[in-house]
Design an enzyme around this catalytic site. Sequence first.
Site, PDB file in Angstrom:
ATOM      1  N   CYS A 190       4.753  -6.554  15.738  1.00  0.00           N
ATOM      2  CA  CYS A 190       4.143  -5.679  16.742  1.00  0.00           C
ATOM      3  C   CYS A 190       2.644  -6.003  16.829  1.00  0.00           C
ATOM      4  O   CYS A 190       1.966  -6.082  15.802  1.00  0.00           O
ATOM      5  CB  CYS A 190       4.350  -4.209  16.379  1.00  0.00           C
ATOM      6  SG  CYS A 190       6.101  -3.828  16.150  1.00  0.00           S
ATOM      7  N   CYS A 235       5.611  -7.878   7.473  1.00  0.00           N
ATOM      8  CA  CYS A 235       6.695  -7.433   8.351  1.00  0.00           C
ATOM      9  C   CYS A 235       7.024  -8.547   9.332  1.00  0.00           C
ATOM     10  O   CYS A 235       6.136  -9.244   9.816  1.00  0.00           O
ATOM     11  CB  CYS A 235       6.296  -6.175   9.122  1.00  0.00           C
ATOM     12  SG  CYS A 235       7.641  -5.535  10.164  1.00  0.00           S
ATOM     13  N   CYS A 273      -1.392   1.544   8.540  1.00  0.00           N
ATOM     14  CA  CYS A 273      -0.537   0.654   7.772  1.00  0.00           C
ATOM     15  C   CYS A 273      -1.052  -0.782   7.775  1.00  0.00           C
ATOM     16  O   CYS A 273      -1.421  -1.336   8.787  1.00  0.00           O
ATOM     17  CB  CYS A 273       0.909   0.809   8.252  1.00  0.00           C
ATOM     18  SG  CYS A 273       1.645  -0.495   9.174  1.00  0.00           S
ATOM     19  N   CYS A 277       3.160   8.127   2.087  1.00  0.00           N
ATOM     20  CA  CYS A 277       3.550   7.100   3.042  1.00  0.00           C
ATOM     21  C   CYS A 277       3.767   5.827   2.238  1.00  0.00           C
ATOM     22  O   CYS A 277       2.829   5.295   1.642  1.00  0.00           O
ATOM     23  CB  CYS A 277       2.429   6.946   4.068  1.00  0.00           C
ATOM     24  SG  CYS A 277       2.740   5.640   5.246  1.00  0.00           S
ATOM     25  N   CYS A 302      -0.240  -3.773  15.219  1.00  0.00           N
ATOM     26  CA  CYS A 302      -0.050  -3.331  13.839  1.00  0.00           C
ATOM     27  C   CYS A 302      -0.625  -4.336  12.844  1.00  0.00           C
ATOM     28  O   CYS A 302      -0.321  -5.535  12.913  1.00  0.00           O
ATOM     29  CB  CYS A 302       1.442  -3.123  13.597  1.00  0.00           C
ATOM     30  SG  CYS A 302       1.881  -2.893  11.864  1.00  0.00           S
ATOM     31  N   GLU A 356       0.815  -1.210   0.000  1.00  0.00           N
ATOM     32  CA  GLU A 356       0.000   0.000   0.000  1.00  0.00           C
ATOM     33  C   GLU A 356       0.844   1.253   0.000  1.00  0.00           C
ATOM     34  O   GLU A 356       1.929   1.282   0.574  1.00  0.00           O
ATOM     35  CB  GLU A 356      -0.814   0.074   1.291  1.00  0.00           C
ATOM     36  CG  GLU A 356      -1.510  -1.161   1.654  1.00  0.00           C
ATOM     37  CD  GLU A 356      -2.086  -1.065   3.050  1.00  0.00           C
ATOM     38  OE1 GLU A 356      -3.008  -1.824   3.314  1.00  0.00           O
ATOM     39  OE2 GLU A 356      -1.625  -0.248   3.847  1.00  0.00           O
TER      40      GLU A 356
HETATM   41  N1  SAH Z   1       8.208  -0.611  10.690  1.00  0.00           N
HETATM   42  C1  SAH Z   1       8.402   0.778  10.909  1.00  0.00           C
HETATM   43  C2  SAH Z   1       7.630   1.648   9.952  1.00  0.00           C
HETATM   44  C3  SAH Z   1       6.241   1.250   9.572  1.00  0.00           C
HETATM   45  S1  SAH Z   1       5.018   1.432  10.817  1.00  0.00           S
HETATM   46  C4  SAH Z   1       8.096   1.122  12.350  1.00  0.00           C
HETATM   47  O1  SAH Z   1       7.519   0.317  13.046  1.00  0.00           O
HETATM   48  O2  SAH Z   1       8.460   2.223  12.756  1.00  0.00           O
HETATM   49  C5  SAH Z   1       4.843   3.195  10.964  1.00  0.00           C
HETATM   50  C6  SAH Z   1       4.365   3.644  12.324  1.00  0.00           C
HETATM   51  O3  SAH Z   1       2.989   3.280  12.532  1.00  0.00           O
HETATM   52  C7  SAH Z   1       5.151   3.061  13.473  1.00  0.00           C
HETATM   53  O4  SAH Z   1       5.447   4.041  14.425  1.00  0.00           O
HETATM   54  C8  SAH Z   1       4.177   2.035  14.007  1.00  0.00           C
HETATM   55  O5  SAH Z   1       4.452   1.701  15.336  1.00  0.00           O
HETATM   56  C9  SAH Z   1       2.871   2.758  13.831  1.00  0.00           C
HETATM   57  N2  SAH Z   1       1.675   1.918  13.895  1.00  0.00           N
HETATM   58  C10 SAH Z   1       1.517   0.666  13.435  1.00  0.00           C
HETATM   59  N3  SAH Z   1       0.271   0.219  13.681  1.00  0.00           N
HETATM   60  C11 SAH Z   1      -0.375   1.230  14.299  1.00  0.00           C
HETATM   61  C12 SAH Z   1      -1.701   1.375  14.811  1.00  0.00           C
HETATM   62  N4  SAH Z   1      -2.589   0.399  14.716  1.00  0.00           N
HETATM   63  N5  SAH Z   1      -2.019   2.553  15.385  1.00  0.00           N
HETATM   64  C13 SAH Z   1      -1.119   3.552  15.476  1.00  0.00           C
HETATM   65  N6  SAH Z   1       0.145   3.473  15.000  1.00  0.00           N
HETATM   66  C14 SAH Z   1       0.512   2.315  14.437  1.00  0.00           C
HETATM   67 FE1  SF4 Z   2       6.530  -3.975  11.403  1.00  0.00          FE
HETATM   68 FE2  SF4 Z   2       4.218  -2.844  12.014  1.00  0.00          FE
HETATM   69 FE3  SF4 Z   2       6.058  -3.252  13.919  1.00  0.00          FE
HETATM   70 FE4  SF4 Z   2       6.478  -1.393  12.025  1.00  0.00          FE
HETATM   71  S1  SF4 Z   2       4.846  -1.389  13.583  1.00  0.00           S
HETATM   72  S2  SF4 Z   2       7.916  -2.923  12.795  1.00  0.00           S
HETATM   73  S3  SF4 Z   2       5.478  -2.371  10.274  1.00  0.00           S
HETATM   74  S4  SF4 Z   2       4.994  -4.840  12.761  1.00  0.00           S
END
Ligand code: SAH
Ligand code: SF4
Length: 349
Positions: A118, A114, A338, A107, A121, A94
């Site tokens: 997390c 990934c 994301c 973005c 996410c 995306e």
């Molecule tokens: N992998 C990288 C970049 C992609 S995620 C990282 O984790 O930094 C981009 C940002 O979105 C990160 O700060 C991540 O923690 C945040 N993010 C992911 N899922 C989210 C959610 N459901 N609500 C708010 N922020 C989220």
């Molecule tokens: Fe991966 Fe999502 Fe964690 Fe970023 S926030 S490192 S995209 S799992």
Amino acid sequence: MSEKQNLYNFSYPEMAEFIISLGQPKFRTQQVWDWLYKRYAQNFESMGNIPKDLRTKLNENATLQIGTIVDELKSSDGRTKKALFQLPDGQFIETVLMKYDKRRTLCISSQAGCAMGCVFCATGQMGFFRHLTVAEIVAQVLYFAHELAQTGDHVTNIVMMGMGEPLHNYENTLTAVDRLTSNDAFGLGARKITISTVGHVTAMRRYADERRQTPLAVSLHAATDEERDKLIPVNKRWPIADVLDACQYVIEKTGRRITFEWALINGQNDTIDQAQALGKLIQGMLCHVNLIPLNPTEGYGGAPSDTYRVEKFQEVLTGYGVSSTVRVRRGIDIQAGCGQLRDRHTNKP
Ligand code: SAH
Ligand code: SF4
């Protein structure tokens, strides 16, 4: 899968070699290059000053497409647009365009899925499929650059906050960033591209050693290992102290401020205790904190923090002299968080 070469994968010398391999004079390289990076051509037919036989050869042997657009969504206020690409091997990625004030921020994704897992996410919940190629990263930008150019507009900022952990795909991500910032190519200012990382300590140190000028955002989300372990499984490998050491190292080597990302989850990481712990950890550091109320996802039960809790959290940080911004969630009605559009697609009956 297509056998054709994606031209966005080529450095300039590689492009020259390719043009010559097609039996063409070397000077055509610059012309084709400029069509890609200065004029955002999306096909070979539109390359007016390129002779027909070269365009035909390019069509036969090369491509500018990374896949097909299978979905496009616009937010109700029309300011956020999201594209879902399906890659030749079936993967989805995306890209989101956000138009606010004078900014045109993209973005973009760095991986399909990934590996960091997390829990909050959508991308982490789907697991890791593969790294994106340089072309797959660069093409996301040029697709929207082309679209914006139709109305005399252009990309002003890029955030690597789409799907994937950019520093886990270090080579391709940084090659793409170099292409996007090089004046001979796309030419966006290095400071206009933010790379967001989960806190990949090894890669952050390499980033610092290379004295990279693109700003780094680090996804902290918790100030104690006990809390962060629950949200970010790789915290076991790169605990908070190591992440902060690496941040300090990046600041020393690059002279650039670090941004910390913090998704506020109601009753979880938005407590006074966490705010105080964070304040103690980073006070005096050259940094800024972005507070983002959680964007709820299907695979995680947490909710965004109530407004008063957000305010209180910010107040505590201010007390420690730590600057912060509460970020508005944009394009929420088009699943601009994301990984969420891809989710919607693959969950279709
Ligand atoms: N992998 C990288 C970049 C992609 S995620 C990282 O984790 O930094 C981009 C940002 O979105 C990160 O700060 C991540 O923690 C945040 N993010 C992911 N899922 C989210 C959610 N459901 N609500 C708010 N922020 C989220
Ligand atoms: Fe991966 Fe999502 Fe964690 Fe970023 S926030 S490192 S995209 S799992």
